[in-house]
Design a protein around this motif. Sequence first.
Motif, PDB file in Angstrom:
ATOM      1  N   LYS A   1      84.168  33.281  63.384  1.00 56.33           N
ATOM      2  CA  LYS A   1      83.062  32.379  63.710  1.00 56.33           C
ATOM      3  C   LYS A   1      83.105  31.913  65.161  1.00 56.33           C
ATOM      4  O   LYS A   1      82.081  31.539  65.737  1.00 56.33           O
TER       5      LYS A   1
ATOM      6  N   GLY B   1      80.886  34.228  66.905  1.00 56.07           N
ATOM      7  CA  GLY B   1      79.485  34.115  66.521  1.00 56.07           C
ATOM      8  C   GLY B   1      78.694  33.109  67.323  1.00 56.07           C
ATOM      9  O   GLY B   1      77.459  33.153  67.340  1.00 56.07           O
TER      10      GLY B   1
ATOM     11  N   SER C   1      78.471  39.197  63.289  1.00 57.96           N
ATOM     12  CA  SER C   1      77.992  38.635  62.016  1.00 57.96           C
ATOM     13  C   SER C   1      78.714  39.269  60.840  1.00 57.96           C
ATOM     14  O   SER C   1      79.188  40.407  60.910  1.00 57.96           O
TER      15      SER C   1
ATOM     16  N   THR D   1      78.577  40.939  57.335  1.00 59.92           N
ATOM     17  CA  THR D   1      77.588  41.693  56.564  1.00 59.92           C
ATOM     18  C   THR D   1      77.951  41.784  55.086  1.00 59.92           C
ATOM     19  O   THR D   1      77.086  42.057  54.259  1.00 59.92           O
TER      20      THR D   1
END
Length: 205
Positions: free
Chosen positions: A154, A157, A163, A165
């Motif tokens: 994160k 991100g 990301s 999936t």
Amino acid sequence: MARFLTISHSAEAVFREKMSRFLAFAIPVTSPEEAREVIARYTNEYHDARHVCWAYMIGADRLTYLSTDNGEPSGTAGKPILGQINSLGLTDVLVIVVRYFGGIKLGTSGLIAAYREAARLALEEAGVREGREMTSMSLTFPYLAMNDVMRLVKSYGTSEPVSITAQEFDNTCRLSLSLPLDLLSELSSRLGALSGTSVDPAPKP
């Protein structure tokens, strides 16, 4: 080549020359299959036009491309359309130029200039942005390492297009990630350094 230039969004333009009308469309595509589907759709939509000519360039390496004159004299339509894509160094783009004949012949040089200008106008409307070649990564890790793994993932991100999936949390946890190709080595190494974590592709030594 993990970074490349492509169009910002779909766009269209109209160019007129000696009663002929050229409708130009610039469309983002990511594969020849997608390009063919779009071409088929436009060919069907503009079935009453004299010519539906096009060119596309696909891939970060810009090695996959194709163009067609669709009945115009050889080299007068597809090649100048592709030339405009190349002049901007773009990829992952399809340019379609639909011609409605106005009754006055343009000649070879006139056709080349008209298709080139129509394509240029559509690409100008579409704008340019930097794209990044994406890839995927899978990792497994023990449940006890989940906080460390998620925190690391994160943290990317917030500034990078990384990301999740797919995810599965059990005694052995699994994550699938989508990430820029130029981050693969760094993120693989950092995740692989966490206790009990196995990364595929594995970090390079």
